[in-house]
Motif scaffolding. Sequence first.
Motif, PDB file in Angstrom:
ATOM      1  N   UNK A 180       0.835  -1.196   0.000  1.00  0.00           N
ATOM      2  CA  UNK A 180       0.000   0.000   0.000  1.00  0.00           C
ATOM      3  C   UNK A 180       0.863   1.236   0.000  1.00  0.00           C
ATOM      4  N   UNK A 181       0.321   2.296  -0.512  1.00  0.00           N
ATOM      5  CA  UNK A 181       1.039   3.569  -0.517  1.00  0.00           C
ATOM      6  C   UNK A 181       0.040   4.707  -0.515  1.00  0.00           C
ATOM      7  N   UNK A 182       0.524   5.883  -0.194  1.00  0.00           N
ATOM      8  CA  UNK A 182      -0.292   7.095  -0.289  1.00  0.00           C
ATOM      9  C   UNK A 182       0.330   7.955  -1.383  1.00  0.00           C
ATOM     10  N   UNK A 183      -0.464   8.710  -2.104  1.00  0.00           N
ATOM     11  CA  UNK A 183       0.093   9.548  -3.172  1.00  0.00           C
ATOM     12  C   UNK A 183       1.074  10.577  -2.613  1.00  0.00           C
ATOM     13  N   UNK A 184       2.175  10.767  -3.309  1.00  0.00           N
ATOM     14  CA  UNK A 184       3.117  11.817  -2.938  1.00  0.00           C
ATOM     15  C   UNK A 184       2.823  13.028  -3.802  1.00  0.00           C
ATOM     16  N   UNK A 185       2.381  14.085  -3.155  1.00  0.00           N
ATOM     17  CA  UNK A 185       2.036  15.307  -3.881  1.00  0.00           C
ATOM     18  C   UNK A 185       2.802  16.507  -3.353  1.00  0.00           C
ATOM     19  N   UNK A 186       3.835  16.252  -2.570  1.00  0.00           N
ATOM     20  CA  UNK A 186       4.598  17.326  -1.956  1.00  0.00           C
ATOM     21  C   UNK A 186       4.391  17.316  -0.459  1.00  0.00           C
ATOM     22  N   UNK A 187       4.827  18.357   0.223  1.00  0.00           N
ATOM     23  CA  UNK A 187       4.672  18.408   1.673  1.00  0.00           C
ATOM     24  C   UNK A 187       3.211  18.236   2.078  1.00  0.00           C
ATOM     25  N   UNK A 188       2.997  17.422   3.090  1.00  0.00           N
ATOM     26  CA  UNK A 188       1.637  17.124   3.534  1.00  0.00           C
ATOM     27  C   UNK A 188       1.358  17.803   4.870  1.00  0.00           C
ATOM     28  N   UNK A 189       0.124  18.263   5.060  1.00  0.00           N
ATOM     29  CA  UNK A 189      -0.234  18.812   6.369  1.00  0.00           C
ATOM     30  C   UNK A 189      -0.437  17.708   7.408  1.00  0.00           C
ATOM     31  N   UNK A 190      -0.516  16.458   6.950  1.00  0.00           N
ATOM     32  CA  UNK A 190      -0.721  15.341   7.874  1.00  0.00           C
ATOM     33  C   UNK A 190       0.600  14.924   8.509  1.00  0.00           C
TER      34      UNK A 190
END
Length: 72
Positions: A9-19
């Motif tokens: 599993x992975x989460x999309x990398x879209x740049x710095x995350x607020x999470x």
Amino acid sequence: MKVAVLGAGQVPFTGPSPLPMGALGSSAARAAIADAGLQVKDMQMASVGSVYEHPSVGQRVLMHLALNGIPL
């Protein structure tokens, strides 16, 4: 001891995350567990790695999964 990787599993990398990193990591972990057809309670051991994050990121991921008492 036998070890098997049953899901990914992975989460999309879209740049710095607020999470926080623990939340991002646990999202990827939940996706991998679901991909394997398992539930969090089925986990017997966890391995967490990161190139840039603090070494305690694994503990933060497991805390977000509410998964305590297994080897990390």
